[in-house]
Design a protein around this motif. Structure first.
Motif, short mmCIF file in Angstrom:
data_model
loop_
_atom_site.label_atom_id
_atom_site.label_comp_id
_atom_site.label_asym_id
_atom_site.label_seq_id
_atom_site.Cartn_x
_atom_site.Cartn_y
_atom_site.Cartn_z
N ALA A 383 -11.83 1.78 -8.33
CA ALA A 383 -13.10 2.06 -7.66
C ALA A 383 -12.90 2.36 -6.18
O ALA A 383 -12.09 1.73 -5.49
CB ALA A 383 -14.04 0.88 -7.83
N ASP A 384 -13.66 3.32 -5.68
CA ASP A 384 -13.69 3.62 -4.25
C ASP A 384 -14.52 2.54 -3.55
O ASP A 384 -15.66 2.27 -3.95
CB ASP A 384 -14.34 4.98 -4.04
N PRO A 385 -14.00 1.88 -2.51
CA PRO A 385 -14.74 0.79 -1.84
C PRO A 385 -16.12 1.21 -1.34
O PRO A 385 -17.08 0.44 -1.45
CB PRO A 385 -13.81 0.38 -0.70
N ALA A 386 -16.23 2.39 -0.77
CA ALA A 386 -17.53 2.84 -0.28
C ALA A 386 -18.52 3.01 -1.44
O ALA A 386 -19.70 2.66 -1.32
CB ALA A 386 -17.37 4.14 0.50
N ALA A 387 -18.04 3.55 -2.54
CA ALA A 387 -18.91 3.72 -3.71
C ALA A 387 -19.34 2.36 -4.25
O ALA A 387 -20.50 2.19 -4.68
CB ALA A 387 -18.18 4.51 -4.79
N ALA A 388 -18.44 1.39 -4.21
CA ALA A 388 -18.80 0.04 -4.68
C ALA A 388 -19.88 -0.57 -3.80
O ALA A 388 -20.83 -1.20 -4.30
CB ALA A 388 -17.56 -0.84 -4.70
#
Length: 530
Positions: A383-388
């Motif tokens: 997962a992309d941290p910003a997307a999370a």
């Protein structure tokens, strides 16, 4: 009834207060006379407190104290004594010695009951000349408040004794459940479902103890999370119970202990009584770490995986739309959309692989958290941290009518997520008790709600989800993880296939089964046939 209670410790004095308050004459004794004096003083103080709070009249309090008869000699003659309740320390040799002395002192008509919580009633009774006169009568502490008692017949207990004890318990205002003489009896056995699965989740680093507790409270509705509960009970006690029940049931996978507990017990991390367990306690303990603030973009569009015929997907779309979230429709997500997958016994990683979803912005959502005040977001290693952060913000959006924002727990991707795993284990352990005929379904649910404080009994809880849906959860967990602890029980499997409720005891025609010998019905298939 005239009742003798041997052992004036915490359990003995609680049982004495309970029985005397219900109108029975109670002989209270202990090998230490000072313990009897202290117990009578304690009961008197509890009754005085009840008078002060208006729950009891002064006359009723005085009459109850009058019914307490201190005995200097536990082994004194007692021709009028109808029942003995033993409440001495949890040691087989000690209990056998106590009953041996009582057997010589009291008439053969006196019924013996042991308040053991973990020892075999049959083994205690086997030390008597007449093992038929003894049964288990397991109270919970504090006795006056914990309104459930387990009645445990031993292998040789006379059949008229359990009904007699049931009448006594219910006549005194408590509920009675009859259970088989097996490790943990009923309440302690059923309680393993929650704590063993919580420890398994912690082993996998799905989230931390505080995170698991939050989900247990806010999603499942438990009054205490499993780690709070272990700290309250004492991990030394909890670990010993887990090990003894697992060993007693011949190392059943469903009851498997965790490798996490032995070192913590040796280190003295027992919980409240030592000042530190899973959490810290005392005046110098640091404050609990707050949940991180929600910081993402709550307006980022989302795409929910699943067609209109899939209830979990439909419910999630409806819930998100009600908060004003931008929910995309169509066959594919847009290039910027967060992709949300309602997981039921499976992983987000499996959905990414099966549907070709963008791994960096695909997350799982637990359908069990669709109602209530907390949502659960599952995050994969890709997962992309910003997307999370954005996905958490979208799930936290309050309803458009101006309600409070939702709390959102972020956990590592695992089959079924946290709440499903806990609930599946709770239901599965209860179902295994039912299928072994260790207790009736009604008694299982009654004992768990009363003894453990669950919001609903485990079998009734499974019925709220639906037997077929529970079976799909168990099968998915078993298939996804390969762990035999998740193997579906025969009880859940049959009821799902037959359209029966999990709390339905089922029927067997009386003329088709020999209940005395369990011999094969002529022309049928016995247990040794294939």
């Amino acid at each position: 009834m005239r009742i003798r209670i041997v052992g004036a410790g915490a359990m003995g004095r609680g049982i004495a207060q309970w029985a005397a308050s219900a109108g029975h004459t109670v002989e209270l004794c202990d090998v230490r006379p000072e313990a009897v004096t202290a117990a009578v003083d304690f009961v008197r103080s509890m009754l005085d407190r009840a008078v002060q709070k208006g729950r009891l009249s002064a006359e009723e309090s005085a009459a109850t104290v009058e019914r307490l008869v201190p005995l200097d000699d536990p082994w004194a003659d007692g021709p009028d004594c109808e029942l003995v309740i033993e409440a001495v320390r949890e040691d087989l040799a000690t209990k056998a010695e106590v009953f041996g002395l009582l057997e010589r002192a009291l008439p053969a008509s006196t019924v013996f009951a042991t308040n053991t919580s973990s020892l075999s009633v049959t083994r205690i009774a086997a030390e008597l000349k007449d093992p038929t006169r003894l049964a288990g009568l397991h109270f919970f502490n504090p006795v006056p408040l914990m309104k459930i008692v387990e009645i445990v017949p031993g292998a040789a207990t006379r059949p008229e004794i359990p009904p007699l004890l049931t009448a006594l318990v219910e006549g005194c205002g408590h509920r009675a459940v009859t259970v088989a003489d097996t490790p943990g009896f009923l309440v302690n056995h059923a309680g393993r479902g929650l704590v063993t699965e919580a420890l398994a989740l912690l082993e996998e680093s799905v989230t931390d103890p505080a995170g698991i507790d939050r989900i247990a409270r806010d999603v499942l509705g438990l009054r205490m999370g499993p780690f709070e509960l272990m700290d309250l009970t004492g991990l030394d006690v909890t670990a010993a119970v887990i090990d003894s029940i697992w060993q007693g049931f011949r190392y059943a996978d469903r009851l498997r202990p965790s490798y996490l507990t032995p070192n913590r017990v040796v280190a003295g991390l027992h919980g409240r009584k030592t000042g530190r367990g899973w959490f810290a306690y005392g005046p110098d303990a640091p404050a609990p770490v707050p949940e991180p603030p929600v910081m993402g973009d709550a307006d980022r569009p989302v795409y929910v995986v699943g067609g209109a015929a899939e209830p979990d997907a439909t419910a999630l779309r409806r819930t998100l739309t009600a908060t004003g979230a931008v929910v995309e429709s169509g066959a594919e997500p847009s290039a910027d959309a967060l992709v949300l997958v309602p997981v039921w016994g499976t992983t987000v990683a499996a959905a990414v692989a099966a549907h070709g979803l963008p791994a960096g912005r695909t997350f799982g959502v637990d359908p069990l958290a669709a109602v209530g005040k907390r949502r659960v977001l599952a995050v994969t290693p890709a997962a992309d941290p910003a997307a999370a952060r954005d996905a958490r913000a979208v799930l936290a959006r309050p309803a458009e009518d101006g309600g409070e924002p939702y709390a959102v727990s972020v956990v590592r991707d695992t089959a079924g997520s946290v709440a499903q795993r806990l609930l599946a284990s709770i239901v599965s352990v209860a179902a295994s008790i039912a299928e072994r005929s260790l207790a009736t379904p009604a008694d299982i649910d009654l004992a768990v709600t009363t003894g453990l404080g669950y919001p609903v009994g485990p079998l009734a809880w499974g019925d709220r989800i639906g037997a077929d849906r529970m079976l799909r959860l168990h099968r998915s967990l078993h298939t996804t993880t390969g762990d035999p602890r998740h193997r579906p029980t025969r009880w859940v499997t049959e009821r799902a296939q037959l359209g029966l409720a999990l709390a339905d005891p089922g029927t067997v025609p009386a003329d088709c089964l020999d209940h005395e010998t369990h011999e094969e019905v002529p022309g049928g298939s016995g247990p040794d046939r294939t």
